[in-house]
Design an enzyme around this catalytic site. Structure first.
Site, PDB file in Angstrom:
ATOM      1  N   GLY A  16      -7.330  32.136 -15.387  1.00 30.12           N
ATOM      2  CA  GLY A  16      -7.321  30.980 -16.289  1.00 30.12           C
ATOM      3  C   GLY A  16      -8.136  29.812 -15.746  1.00 30.12           C
ATOM      4  N   ASP A  52     -11.787  42.778  -3.778  1.00 24.84           N
ATOM      5  CA  ASP A  52     -10.431  42.341  -3.454  1.00 24.84           C
ATOM      6  C   ASP A  52     -10.526  41.362  -2.277  1.00 24.84           C
ATOM      7  OD1 ASP A  52      -7.794  42.258  -2.408  1.00 24.84           O
ATOM      8  OD2 ASP A  52      -7.375  44.248  -3.256  1.00 24.84           O
ATOM      9  N   GLY A  74      -5.365  34.969  -6.268  1.00 24.19           N
ATOM     10  CA  GLY A  74      -4.011  35.104  -5.726  1.00 24.19           C
ATOM     11  C   GLY A  74      -3.016  35.289  -6.856  1.00 24.19           C
ATOM     12  N   ASN A 113       1.186  22.222  -6.910  1.00 23.62           N
ATOM     13  CA  ASN A 113       2.316  21.268  -6.856  1.00 23.62           C
ATOM     14  C   ASN A 113       3.560  21.947  -6.289  1.00 23.62           C
ATOM     15  OD1 ASN A 113       4.350  21.868  -9.305  1.00 23.62           O
ATOM     16  ND2 ASN A 113       2.290  22.375  -9.992  1.00 23.62           N
ATOM     17  N   HIS A 114       3.600  23.284  -6.310  1.00 17.46           N
ATOM     18  CA  HIS A 114       4.791  23.981  -5.815  1.00 17.46           C
ATOM     19  C   HIS A 114       4.882  23.998  -4.280  1.00 17.46           C
ATOM     20  CE1 HIS A 114       5.946  24.813  -9.853  1.00 17.46           C
ATOM     21  NE2 HIS A 114       4.693  25.155 -10.099  1.00 17.46           N
ATOM     22  N   TYR A 141       5.876  31.536  -3.365  1.00 15.30           N
ATOM     23  CA  TYR A 141       4.547  31.140  -3.851  1.00 15.30           C
ATOM     24  C   TYR A 141       4.170  29.766  -3.264  1.00 15.30           C
ATOM     25  CZ  TYR A 141       1.259  29.204  -7.319  1.00 15.30           C
ATOM     26  OH  TYR A 141       0.201  28.593  -7.944  1.00 15.30           O
ATOM     27  N   SER A 170      -0.692  21.367 -13.674  1.00  9.27           N
ATOM     28  CA  SER A 170      -0.625  22.420 -14.696  1.00  9.27           C
ATOM     29  C   SER A 170      -1.966  22.415 -15.428  1.00  9.27           C
ATOM     30  CB  SER A 170       0.492  22.127 -15.699  1.00  9.27           C
ATOM     31  OG  SER A 170       1.712  21.884 -15.014  1.00  9.27           O
ATOM     32  N   ARG A 179       7.443  18.444 -19.134  1.00 12.64           N
ATOM     33  CA  ARG A 179       7.067  18.329 -17.723  1.00 12.64           C
ATOM     34  C   ARG A 179       5.544  18.281 -17.563  1.00 12.64           C
ATOM     35  NH1 ARG A 179       5.438  22.347 -14.380  1.00 12.64           N
ATOM     36  NH2 ARG A 179       5.468  21.833 -12.162  1.00 12.64           N
TER      37      ARG A 179
HETATM   38  C1  15L Z   1       1.186  26.718 -10.717  1.00 13.17           C
HETATM   39  O1  15L Z   1       0.945  26.659  -9.530  1.00 13.17           O
HETATM   40  C2  15L Z   1       0.963  27.956 -11.496  1.00 13.17           C
HETATM   41  O2  15L Z   1      -0.091  28.742 -10.992  1.00 13.17           O
HETATM   42  C3  15L Z   1       0.740  27.676 -12.975  1.00 13.17           C
HETATM   43  O3  15L Z   1       0.821  28.876 -13.687  1.00 13.17           O
HETATM   44  C4  15L Z   1       1.686  26.631 -13.560  1.00 13.17           C
HETATM   45  O4  15L Z   1       2.918  27.191 -13.744  1.00 13.17           O
HETATM   46  C5  15L Z   1       1.726  25.402 -12.667  1.00 13.17           C
HETATM   47  O5  15L Z   1       1.854  25.677 -11.307  1.00 13.17           O
HETATM   48  C6  15L Z   1       2.810  24.389 -13.065  1.00 13.17           C
HETATM   49  O6  15L Z   1       3.548  23.944 -12.201  1.00 13.17           O
HETATM   50  O7  15L Z   1       2.896  24.050 -14.238  1.00 13.17           O
END
Ligand code: 15L
Length: 272
Positions: A16, A52, A74, A113-114, A141, A170, A179
């Site tokens: 994406g 890969d 990834g 952000n995660h 992740y 996002s 969000r």
């Molecule tokens: C991400 O890291 C994901 O790859 C993406 O698919 C979204 O879910 C995004 O975070 C998010 O937090 O909205």
């Protein structure tokens, strides 16, 4: 005639964010070489290598004559640890290592952000949070993104690689939830951000947030702006549409509202 830049390798170019970046950056004048597991999508970039990121020989071929690597490949969300370890942790190590072997000067990598998903909304209501907070990943992740930031910093300091890890919010055509009104990065701003980081003469070793100029933003864009990023989009134009779709007021105690990482903080992948 548009300005021309150097050659850019994009790992995960079929995904994406990869699709937004490979088309937008080629339009700006970069020679884009896509790298992904698949055959080239349409419309394809000028160059494509199917491979890969776990395969050092494929990466060596892909890195030839490259000025900037954008590493997006990834698993894009939570998964079992063994799979995250192989693809996101070892794969990211392989990409950084191949870049250094090939003498590529600059790597821009898609963190998330995660990496800081367990911070609470209340932590940054007063003022947006900067990049220097301690990581608080919300998933394996997110842990893999903390690893990415760590190896990026290590290779910048050890090898003089110019590195930026972008904590992407996002990145979709439009925000898809309340969000995402806070976390949205528009495709056009994603192109602006990566182009700025690819050309910034002062880039050394940075973590930056990747969001648009959203009215409600949780993160500080100070260092991204210093490096030349000027976001132009604002999720606010979608606010009415999103509010009309959402049926009730968000529960302030629900994890999806309370934490920066939203639903990631509770998601557990099913056993295989
Ligand atoms: C991400 O890291 C994901 O790859 C993406 O698919 C979204 O879910 C995004 O975070 C998010 O937090 O909205």
């Amino acid at each position: 005639m548009a300005e021309t830049y150097g050659r850019m390798l994009i790992t995960g170019a079929a995904g994406g964010v990869g699709t937004f970046l490979r088309t937008g950056l080629a339009e700006l004048g970069w020679t884009v070489r896509g790298f992904d597991l698949t055959t080239p999508p349409e419309p394809g970039p000028v160059e494509w290598i199917a491979g890969d990121i776990g395969d050092p020989a494929a990466l060596d071929a892909a890195m030839r004559d490259v000025d900037v690597v954008i590493h997006l490949a990834g698993i894009p969300g939570e998964d079992r640890f063994e799979r995250i370890l192989k693809t996101n942790i070892d794969g990211t190590y392989q990409v950084f290592d191949a870049a250094v072997r090939a003498g590529v000067p600059r790597v821009l990598a898609a963190s998330s952000n995660h990496a800081v998903g367990y911070y609470e909304r209340a932590d940054f209501l007063e003022a947006p949070i900067g990049v220097d907070i301690r990581p608080r990943p919300d998933t394996y992740y997110g842990v893999s993104k903390v690893f990415m930031e760590a190896i990026g910093s290590f290779y910048a300091d050890r090898h003089g690689l110019r590195v930026a890890c972008v904590r992407i919010g996002s990145c979709f055509q439009e925000p898809r939830s309340r969000r995402m009104l806070d976390t949205w990065l528009s495709p056009a701003d994603a192109v602006r951000l990566f182009h700025a980081l690819a050309t910034a003469p002062d880039l050394r070793n940075e973590v930056v947030y990747g969001i648009s100029a959203n009215k409600t933003a949780w993160w500080d864009l100070e260092n991204a702006r210093r490096l030349g990023y000027e976001p132009r989009d604002d999720s606010d134009v979608f606010a009415e549409k999103i509010e009309a779709r959402a049926d009730e007021e968000p529960d302030p105690e629900s994890p999806s509202f309370k934490y920066l990482g939203g639903d990631f903080t509770t998601f557990v992948p099913p056993e295989e």
